[in-house]
Scaffold this motif. Structure first.
Motif, short mmCIF file in Angstrom:
data_model
loop_
_atom_site.label_atom_id
_atom_site.label_comp_id
_atom_site.label_asym_id
_atom_site.label_seq_id
_atom_site.Cartn_x
_atom_site.Cartn_y
_atom_site.Cartn_z
N PHE A 18 40.51 3.78 -9.82
CA PHE A 18 40.28 4.64 -8.68
C PHE A 18 40.13 6.08 -9.16
O PHE A 18 40.57 6.45 -10.24
N ASP A 19 39.48 6.89 -8.35
CA ASP A 19 39.24 8.29 -8.66
C ASP A 19 39.69 9.11 -7.45
O ASP A 19 39.00 9.17 -6.44
N PRO A 20 40.88 9.74 -7.53
CA PRO A 20 41.45 10.40 -6.36
C PRO A 20 40.74 11.68 -5.92
O PRO A 20 40.99 12.16 -4.83
N GLY A 21 39.88 12.25 -6.71
CA GLY A 21 39.16 13.45 -6.28
C GLY A 21 39.54 14.69 -7.05
O GLY A 21 40.50 14.70 -7.83
N HIS A 22 38.80 15.76 -6.82
CA HIS A 22 38.95 16.98 -7.60
C HIS A 22 40.22 17.78 -7.32
O HIS A 22 40.62 18.61 -8.12
N GLU A 23 40.89 17.55 -6.21
CA GLU A 23 42.12 18.30 -5.90
C GLU A 23 43.36 17.68 -6.53
O GLU A 23 44.44 18.24 -6.43
N THR A 24 43.21 16.52 -7.14
CA THR A 24 44.35 15.81 -7.73
C THR A 24 44.30 15.90 -9.25
O THR A 24 43.30 15.53 -9.86
N ILE A 25 45.36 16.42 -9.83
CA ILE A 25 45.42 16.54 -11.29
C ILE A 25 45.66 15.18 -11.93
O ILE A 25 45.07 14.83 -12.94
N GLU A 26 46.55 14.39 -11.31
CA GLU A 26 46.91 13.09 -11.88
C GLU A 26 47.31 12.15 -10.76
O GLU A 26 47.94 12.55 -9.79
N ALA A 27 46.93 10.88 -10.91
CA ALA A 27 47.33 9.85 -9.95
C ALA A 27 47.67 8.59 -10.73
O ALA A 27 47.02 8.27 -11.72
#
Length: 69
Positions: A18-27
């Motif tokens: 998954f790719d949480p998006g540009h506002e997330t540093i790490e997931a």
């Protein structure tokens, strides 16, 4: 104080890629016992996870209405 409404939905993750998006540093995905509770940035997320796990133990998922002040 900021007036906000947060809505969280239970869903099925179809892939562990998954790719949480540009506002997330790490997931990362965690088992309940591995969740770093002290590191959760937002109280709304912590409250939501706590209710999710309570519901899962009961075997019934409810709608929760919580005011966080």
């Amino acid at each position: 104080r900021v007036g906000q409404v947060h809505m969280f939905y239970r869903a099925r993750l179809l892939s562990d890629h998954f790719d949480p998006g540009h506002e997330t540093i790490e997931a990362q995905l965690y088992a309940e016992s591995e969740i770093p509770w002290e590191e959760i940035a937002f109280r709304t997320v912590k409250e939501t996870l706590e209710r999710y796990f309570e519901d899962r133990r009961r075997g019934h998922y409810a709608v929760h209405d919580v005011e966080i002040v």
